[in-house]
Design an enzyme around this catalytic site. Structure first.
Site, PDB file in Angstrom:
ATOM      1  N   CYS A   2       0.878  -1.119  -0.020  1.00 19.55           N
ATOM      2  CA  CYS A   2       0.027  -0.036  -0.168  1.00 19.55           C
ATOM      3  C   CYS A   2       0.803   1.351  -0.062  1.00 19.55           C
ATOM      4  CB  CYS A   2      -0.640   0.041   1.284  1.00 19.55           C
ATOM      5  SG  CYS A   2      -2.003  -1.270   1.465  1.00 19.55           S
ATOM      6  N   ARG A  27       2.067   1.744  -7.756  1.00 17.36           N
ATOM      7  CA  ARG A  27       2.251   0.318  -6.787  1.00 17.36           C
ATOM      8  C   ARG A  27       0.743  -0.220  -7.002  1.00 17.36           C
ATOM      9  NH1 ARG A  27       5.761   1.502  -1.874  1.00 17.36           N
ATOM     10  NH2 ARG A  27       4.662  -0.020  -0.524  1.00 17.36           N
ATOM     11  N   TRP A  84      -3.672  -1.581  -1.277  1.00 11.05           N
ATOM     12  CA  TRP A  84      -3.409  -3.016  -2.078  1.00 11.05           C
ATOM     13  C   TRP A  84      -3.831  -4.011  -1.294  1.00 11.05           C
ATOM     14  CZ3 TRP A  84      -2.038  -4.589  -6.950  1.00 11.05           C
ATOM     15  CH2 TRP A  84      -1.872  -6.034  -7.217  1.00 11.05           C
ATOM     16  N   ASN A 110       0.302  -0.051   6.325  1.00 15.11           N
ATOM     17  CA  ASN A 110       0.978  -0.932   5.135  1.00 15.11           C
ATOM     18  C   ASN A 110       1.573  -2.076   5.823  1.00 15.11           C
ATOM     19  OD1 ASN A 110       1.677  -2.039   2.896  1.00 15.11           O
ATOM     20  ND2 ASN A 110       3.763  -0.717   2.713  1.00 15.11           N
ATOM     21  N   GLY A 111       1.059  -3.323   5.566  1.00  9.78           N
ATOM     22  CA  GLY A 111       1.501  -4.582   6.283  1.00  9.78           C
ATOM     23  C   GLY A 111       0.225  -5.504   6.517  1.00  9.78           C
ATOM     24  N   GLU A 484       9.318 -22.367 -18.190  1.00 11.85           N
ATOM     25  CA  GLU A 484       9.002 -21.015 -17.914  1.00 11.85           C
ATOM     26  C   GLU A 484      10.328 -20.274 -18.177  1.00 11.85           C
ATOM     27  OE1 GLU A 484       6.693 -19.250 -16.913  1.00 11.85           O
ATOM     28  OE2 GLU A 484       7.844 -17.511 -16.086  1.00 11.85           O
ATOM     29  N   LYS A 488      10.171 -16.674 -20.380  1.00 11.66           N
ATOM     30  CA  LYS A 488      10.933 -15.562 -19.962  1.00 11.66           C
ATOM     31  C   LYS A 488      11.617 -14.883 -21.261  1.00 11.66           C
ATOM     32  CE  LYS A 488       8.750 -14.255 -17.023  1.00 11.66           C
ATOM     33  NZ  LYS A 488       7.747 -15.315 -17.132  1.00 11.66           N
ATOM     34  N   GLU A 491       9.444 -13.787 -24.509  1.00 13.79           N
ATOM     35  CA  GLU A 491       8.644 -12.758 -24.286  1.00 13.79           C
ATOM     36  C   GLU A 491       9.304 -11.513 -24.216  1.00 13.79           C
ATOM     37  OE1 GLU A 491       5.817 -12.848 -21.182  1.00 13.79           O
ATOM     38  OE2 GLU A 491       7.075 -13.797 -19.817  1.00 13.79           O
ATOM     39  N   HIS A 507      13.968 -37.946 -29.204  1.00 20.67           N
ATOM     40  CA  HIS A 507      12.558 -38.210 -29.964  1.00 20.67           C
ATOM     41  C   HIS A 507      12.194 -37.144 -30.979  1.00 20.67           C
ATOM     42  CE1 HIS A 507      11.988 -41.546 -27.762  1.00 20.67           C
ATOM     43  NE2 HIS A 507      12.130 -40.494 -26.463  1.00 20.67           N
ATOM     44  N   LYS A 606      -0.253  -7.118 -19.421  1.00 18.33           N
ATOM     45  CA  LYS A 606      -0.123  -7.422 -18.166  1.00 18.33           C
ATOM     46  C   LYS A 606      -1.094  -8.557 -17.841  1.00 18.33           C
ATOM     47  CE  LYS A 606       2.005  -8.558 -14.487  1.00 18.33           C
ATOM     48  NZ  LYS A 606       3.023  -9.515 -14.571  1.00 18.33           N
TER      49      LYS A 606
HETATM   50  C1  AGP Z   1       3.847 -14.205 -18.080  1.00 21.27           C
HETATM   51  O1  AGP Z   1       5.363 -13.965 -18.163  1.00 21.27           O
HETATM   52  C2  AGP Z   1       2.912 -13.640 -19.216  1.00 21.27           C
HETATM   53  N1  AGP Z   1       2.978 -12.210 -19.151  1.00 21.27           N
HETATM   54  C3  AGP Z   1       1.719 -14.328 -19.354  1.00 21.27           C
HETATM   55  O2  AGP Z   1       1.823 -15.669 -19.727  1.00 21.27           O
HETATM   56  C4  AGP Z   1       0.718 -14.404 -18.018  1.00 21.27           C
HETATM   57  O3  AGP Z   1       1.454 -15.647 -16.842  1.00 21.27           O
HETATM   58  C5  AGP Z   1      -0.632 -15.052 -18.426  1.00 21.27           C
HETATM   59  O4  AGP Z   1      -1.143 -14.266 -19.125  1.00 21.27           O
HETATM   60  C6  AGP Z   1      -1.489 -15.472 -17.231  1.00 21.27           C
HETATM   61  O5  AGP Z   1      -1.864 -14.244 -16.589  1.00 21.27           O
HETATM   62  P1  AGP Z   1      -2.606 -14.454 -15.202  1.00 21.27           P
HETATM   63  O6  AGP Z   1      -1.619 -15.108 -14.229  1.00 21.27           O
HETATM   64  O7  AGP Z   1      -2.646 -13.047 -14.616  1.00 21.27           O
HETATM   65  O8  AGP Z   1      -3.814 -15.147 -15.365  1.00 21.27           O
END
Ligand code: AGP
Length: 611
Positions: A2, A27, A84, A110-111, A484, A488, A491, A507, A606
């Site tokens: 927060c 934030r 938050w 905040n906490g 994963e 990273k 993307e 394979h 996001k």
């Molecule tokens: C993660 O690096 C990506 N930006 C994307 O795959 C994200 O994880 C996915 O869109 C799911 O989002 P969410 O966790 O908010 O549901």
């Protein structure tokens, strides 16, 4: 995460506090509020949603002139807060400041107050009336109760702090002392801004950038008050530091990007995920958000984990954990697939939806489908009060704070931590529970050791910058980690990166391996270590370059890999929490070295709220 703002001094308090809160709007917040004095009377204004909603109301109701709040309160305490949410919906009633029964004490926080329930039970029995669902509100009623006997507010605050368990930064106005703002700090940041005939309180130095040159970064256990002419601090010992920050710089702290800041926040994200939930010495995991379905969970025979992207990769780890630690058959499905499949409906199935934002369209659609099947739907969500959090029957919040970088980093680490907690919560295997819980508690420190290699990892990214294709491989818990890591890199650097189970290389995918197609291999000293070494031999035989993530002290790996990043030894189920950190840093440096905006990668959002 927060935002707190407090001001008292020669300037207009309300304007100054609103400006400070605006500085921390990055934030994120779901509600905001202020307490100020108008003609000697305390005025409390709170609004759900963005800060602009609060400003609009204030300009409407307390304006002296056109569009300004000039002359409202000079020399009296003003406190403000952007929330938050961690406990309770993000609505007006739960917004801060909170007040006591007599509206004499107003507080922003905040906490997390871990013992809020027992305090609330005790204070309710003493006749206190609670209005909100927040943990914070117990503090104002506790102060009110103690003040009845002690009479002196300073001493009341000291006594009350001894009764609180948790993390806090408080700014408090006691209306009988309008020329003071009290404060206290334990576990959550709070900065004291020292001006000339004015003093500030801020949860983030960004609020003070350009306003004061001297600050005190309060330490845990410090409390006191500020007035328009003076301040008092207990314990007194503090260092007055220079503050030479632009507002923009301060928002990211010492980091050039939010993504890097959030990677460095990962040890704290794990601590927050475990706080008040993991008690290794008592073989206990407490997940308050699952209490309402605890009896039903005892009977489930199957779990389906449904998510997208990084959250899906976390789900794949949850699948292994639930099967190996809790002995429950589990399957992980991408939400975009689940929503269109004709799924076999098996009784006693729980559906777990993982989502950082809680607003991902595919995951929400899958949730509607599961809800129609009347099974138990659970959420693992970071944003409090988001759709998935609201529409699942029960769940666990990450409390990881706002994640601004589009590429999910600390949220993934928090998700995997909580999936471990859920597996331990469901498990009856006492010895495994004890071993895993004790090791899980050590992970934040182990990540801090890995973060110290940030510079070496940057050099590694530089060394491999010319390559346009990467293979990421791992086995068991390190397969989801590998994919994963691949996500990273692709993307935020826009280079092709493919994650595969190492056993699958032969394979087909091994056809890709040649000097221009390096492999990142997760080769911890674990149950499949020898198998991974064989994979490295296969790659070397085809002149493929290898970057290995290996266990500190491994003597063999240097003979096989071209480059090695060492991570501390841990239990196999917890390796992803360590291994993902160098992969995130590698991707971050790769992208920044290529000159891309790693916080806002092209084509991405996001939260993917559309199909
Ligand atoms: C993660 O690096 C990506 N930006 C994307 O795959 C994200 O994880 C996915 O869109 C799911 O989002 P969410 O966790 O908010 O549901």
């Amino acid at each position: 995460m927060c935002g707190i703002a407090g001001y008292i001094g020669k300037k207009e308090g309300l304007e100054t506090v609103l400006e400070g809160l605006k500085r921390v709007e990055y934030r994120g917040y779901d509600s905001a509020g202020v307490l100020f004095f108008q003609n000697g009377k305390p005025v409390l204004v709170k609004r759900q949603g963005k800060l602009a909603n609060l400003e609009r109301v204030l300009r409407g109701t307390v304006t002296k002139g056109k569009g300004s709040t000039q002359g409202i309160n000079i020399g009296t305490g003003t406190i403000g807060h952007t929330r938050w949410a961690t406990h309770g919906m993000p609505d007006e009633i739960n917004a801060h400041p909170h007040h006591d029964c007599k509206k004499e004490i107003f507080l922003v926080h905040n906490g997390i107050i871990e013992n809020h329930q027992e305090l609330k039970d005790k204070l309710t029995k003493l006749g206190h009336k609670f209005r909100s669902q927040t943990d914070t509100e117990v503090v104002v009623h506790l102060l009110e109760e103690n003040l009845k006997k002690i009479k002196n507010f300073d001493k009341t605050l000291k006594k009350s702090l001894r009764e609180i368990v948790g993390a806090y930064a408080f700014a408090i106005v006691y209306t009988k002392e309008p020329d003071k703002i009290y404060f206290a700090r334990l576990g959550s940041p709070l900065v004291l801004g020292l001006g000339i005939e004015e003093f500030y309180l801020a949860s983030d130095p960004a609020e003070l950038a350009g306003k004061v040159k001297k600050v005190i970064y309060l330490k845990d256990g410090q409390a006191g008050w500020i007035s328009g002419t003076d301040f008092k601090l207990n314990p007194v010992k503090s260092k007055i530091e220079n503050l030479n920050l632009t507002a923009e710089q301060a928002q990211k702290g010492n980091f050039p990007h939010f993504m890097l800041k959030e990677i460095f926040e990962e040890p704290e994200a794990i601590r927050t995920a475990m706080r008040g939930r993991l008690f290794p010495k008592k073989d206990l995991v407490k997940l308050g958000g699952l209490e309402s379905v605890a009896q039903k969970l005892k009977k489930i025979e199957k779990i389906e984990i449904i998510a997208c992207g990084t959250s899906y990769h976390a789900g794949l780890l949850g699948e292994l954990l639930f099967e190996e630690v809790a002995g429950i058959s589990t399957k992980t499905i991408e939400a975009s697939e689940y929503r269109y499949r004709q799924n076999a409906i098996t009784p006693n199935t729980a559906h777990l939806f993982i989502s950082q934002s809680g607003e991902t369209a595919d995951t929400i659609a899958a949730l509607w489908k599961a809800n129609r099947q009347k099974g138990i739907t659970l959420g693992l969500v970071n944003v409090v009060g988001s759709t998935i959090a609201r529409e699942t029957k029960a769940g666990v919040y990450n409390h990881a704070g706002l994640e601004i970088g589009v590429a999910s980093t600390k949220a993934f680490i928090s998700q995997v931590t909580i999936l471990n907690l859920i597996a331990l919560y469901l498990s009856e295997n006492k010895s495994l529970k004890r071993k895993l819980s004790e090791e899980l508690a050590l992970i934040p420190k182990k990540i801090e050791l890995i973060l110290k290699q940030n510079r070496q990892i940057k050099s590694l990214a530089k060394k491999y910058l010319k390559f346009k294709n990467f293979m990421f491989i791992g086995r068991k818990y390190n397969y989801p980690t590998a994919i994963e890591g691949a996500l990273k890199l692709k993307e935020i650097s826009y280079v092709h990166a493919e994650g595969k189970t190492a056993g699958e290389l032969k394979h087909g995918p091994i056809a890709l391996i040649e000097p221009n197609f390096p492999t990142v291999a997760l080769v911890n000293k674990n149950s499949v270590y020898e198998k991974m070494l064989s994979n490295l031999q296969e790659i070397k035989a085809r002149k493929g370059k290898i970057i290995a993530i290996a266990t500190s002290g491994d003597k063999k790996i240097a003979g096989l890999a071209d480059d090695v990043i060492f991570v501390p030894k841990t239990l196999e189920p917890l390796e992803p929490l360590l291994n993902i950190v160098p992969l995130q840093l590698f991707a971050y440096h790769f992208g920044t070295l290529l000159g891309y905006d790693v916080d806002k990668p092209r084509n991405l959002a996001k939260s993917v709220t559309v199909e």
